[in-house]
Design a protein around this motif. Structure first.
Motif, mmCIF file in Angstrom:
data_model
loop_
_atom_site.group_PDB
_atom_site.id
_atom_site.type_symbol
_atom_site.label_atom_id
_atom_site.label_comp_id
_atom_site.label_asym_id
_atom_site.label_seq_id
_atom_site.Cartn_x
_atom_site.Cartn_y
_atom_site.Cartn_z
ATOM 1 N N UNK A 19 -94.182 52.120 -87.393
ATOM 2 C CA UNK A 19 -93.625 51.502 -86.006
ATOM 3 C C UNK A 19 -92.183 51.534 -86.122
ATOM 4 N N UNK A 20 -91.369 51.173 -87.045
ATOM 5 C CA UNK A 20 -89.817 51.291 -87.008
ATOM 6 C C UNK A 20 -89.500 52.580 -86.829
ATOM 7 N N UNK A 48 -87.047 45.827 -80.187
ATOM 8 C CA UNK A 48 -86.895 44.435 -80.628
ATOM 9 C C UNK A 48 -85.923 44.069 -81.648
ATOM 10 N N UNK A 49 -85.533 43.127 -81.464
ATOM 11 C CA UNK A 49 -84.385 42.841 -82.766
ATOM 12 C C UNK A 49 -84.951 41.633 -83.649
ATOM 13 N N UNK A 50 -85.076 41.942 -84.923
ATOM 14 C CA UNK A 50 -85.477 41.005 -85.988
ATOM 15 C C UNK A 50 -84.769 39.559 -85.614
ATOM 16 N N UNK A 51 -85.572 38.403 -85.619
ATOM 17 C CA UNK A 51 -85.010 37.143 -85.537
ATOM 18 C C UNK A 51 -84.896 36.686 -84.067
ATOM 19 N N UNK A 52 -85.369 37.390 -82.911
ATOM 20 C CA UNK A 52 -85.424 37.184 -81.660
ATOM 21 C C UNK A 52 -86.804 37.439 -81.336
ATOM 22 N N UNK A 53 -87.069 36.588 -80.341
ATOM 23 C CA UNK A 53 -88.678 36.521 -79.970
ATOM 24 C C UNK A 53 -88.735 37.715 -79.137
ATOM 25 N N UNK A 54 -89.957 38.621 -79.472
ATOM 26 C CA UNK A 54 -90.268 39.923 -78.738
ATOM 27 C C UNK A 54 -91.671 40.156 -78.836
ATOM 28 N N UNK A 55 -92.579 40.314 -78.044
ATOM 29 C CA UNK A 55 -94.042 40.595 -78.135
ATOM 30 C C UNK A 55 -94.186 41.910 -77.843
#
Length: 100
Positions: A19-20, A48-55
């Motif tokens: 995925x990354x 999407x950033x780690x630590x921030x909400x993202x679906x």
């Protein structure tokens, strides 16, 4: 002005990448389309950033002078060329176009 916003959720593994890796490749491919036509006012691709909400994993926020410019972008050969990879790695897609 037309705003064109697209979100993609990516598969865990596809096209030989995780995925990354696929998110990074997808961002590079989309970024290559940023200045294809006059009338493309804004074109921003983010992951999407780690630590921030993202679906979702990848987002495109773009603004076009008018619907004709958005249509020309959709039909541009460089844009069409990146679609097979995006379709192969995506699990889900959400899109919204609206006049501003």
């Amino acid at each position: 002005m037309i705003k064109h916003i697209v979100f993609w959720k990516l598969k865990e593994h596809a096209e030989g990448g995780d995925r990354a890796a696929n998110a990074l490749k997808m961002k590079q491919l989309l970024d290559s389309c940023a200045k294809l036509l006059p009338g493309m006012l804004t074109f921003e691709v983010a992951l999407a950033q780690p630590g921030l909400e993202a679906s979702y994993d990848v987002v495109l926020y773009s603004e076009f002078a008018d619907k004709a410019t958005l249509d020309a972008y959709q039909d541009h050969p460089d844009h069409i060329a990146i679609k097979p990879f995006i379709v192969a790695v995506r699990e889900a897609r959400q899109c919204m176009d609206y006049a501003a």
